[in-house]
Design an enzyme around this catalytic site. Sequence first.
Site, PDB file in Angstrom:
ATOM      1  N   CYS A  79       0.812  -1.221   0.000  1.00 54.58           N
ATOM      2  CA  CYS A  79       0.000   0.000   0.000  1.00 54.58           C
ATOM      3  C   CYS A  79       0.850   1.278   0.000  1.00 54.58           C
ATOM      4  CB  CYS A  79      -0.996  -0.001   1.149  1.00 54.58           C
ATOM      5  SG  CYS A  79      -0.280  -0.147   2.789  1.00 54.58           S
ATOM      6  N   ASP A 252      -7.334   5.687  -1.845  1.00 53.73           N
ATOM      7  CA  ASP A 252      -7.058   4.457  -1.109  1.00 53.73           C
ATOM      8  C   ASP A 252      -6.495   3.398  -2.052  1.00 53.73           C
ATOM      9  OD1 ASP A 252      -7.019   2.282   0.561  1.00 53.73           O
ATOM     10  OD2 ASP A 252      -9.154   2.365   1.082  1.00 53.73           O
ATOM     11  N   HIS A 254      -6.058   0.255  -1.365  1.00 50.80           N
ATOM     12  CA  HIS A 254      -6.436  -1.082  -0.905  1.00 50.80           C
ATOM     13  C   HIS A 254      -7.567  -1.691  -1.723  1.00 50.80           C
ATOM     14  CE1 HIS A 254      -4.372   0.797   2.520  1.00 50.80           C
ATOM     15  NE2 HIS A 254      -3.949  -0.429   2.781  1.00 50.80           N
TER      16      HIS A 254
END
Length: 381
Positions: A79, A252, A254
């Site tokens: 990440c 994000d 993810h």
Amino acid sequence: MDSVFEAYLGPDGALALTAEPDDIPKTNADVWILGKRYNSINELELIRRDIRSRLWCTYRRGFVPLGESQLTTDKGWGCMLRCGQMLLGQALIDLHLGRDWFWTPETRDPTYLKIVNRFEDSRKSYFSIHQIALMGESEDKRVGEWFGPNTIAQVLKKLVGYDDWCSIVVHVALDNTIATDDIDKTCGTGSVWKPLLLLIQLRLGLSDINPIYIPALKKCFQLVGSLGMIGGKPNQALYFIGYVEDEVIFLDPHYTQRSGSVGTKTSQNEIELDETYHQKYAQRIQFNQMDPSIALCFFCKTRFSYEVLLNELKNEVLNSGNQPLFEITKTRSMPWISPTTSYSSQTTSNRRRTKSEDFEEVQNEENNKGDDSDEDFEIIC
């Protein structure tokens, strides 16, 4: 189409079905995205267009095996590497296309495609997950280990030197200090200037951000040349690109999407892959939910823009609270460390890093005491 479909799934794999996304609140308060001010009541679609034009880098699966363990996905460990890609991607867009450039699904600009190609999951791409992970070994990070903000900063600093077209230099300011002599040596003086990506490493608390620093963080998002912040919330690295009221707006990484090449964006498959590099809707968290380990990010295309940035940092950011985020000096002074002082003795909740040891080594010591740190961004996903 599975990669496009997955882009609308939440990190837990659940499909979010809402009539109106809760991405940007409708408020008269200013919405700031990378130095641009908007009003969400009148300019909501412009805000979303701006956000969608940012390069969105996420977990991928099915890429060429990486490292001794022959990893074919970075899910669960990549990440912060992806946040670094988003940051550098935005710097390249600002440099070669301009801050006012916007993406659409029909975009086939050769310069834009040249930028995207550099972040594809291929060994030959300058800033691929392969190149970043392997370069991380020079920072004592094995392939498959998560990075903190300082590791990704140091890796990007090394990798940009291999790409002449990129033409960007990275300066990483440690010890809460911007030393202008160091930047002059890196970027040049007078008419000779190399575009600067400036990263300022900070730790603004032990387990939580001290609220005294939040006004200054907001000011950073307002400055021309802002590239946001890389950091996260406990156990997750995120790329922060703006704020509204007391909430920070982020992209994000993810989401796990399939790997592939955008190429020249002529085939249907390439068109679909290109869409996976752009997130329709950003997300928000409270400032006080951010992990205290962050890097402030700025881009200065010219010497003039750098001088303007320094002036704004001095007059608007460093004077926005009782406790300045960092210092700006001409030369870097050698740190003085008392032989009787250890890091473990400094336990106040608003402590910032002031010693010269590696940024993440300090966090590791604090981690042993049970505190969250940027070394814990990606434990399980």
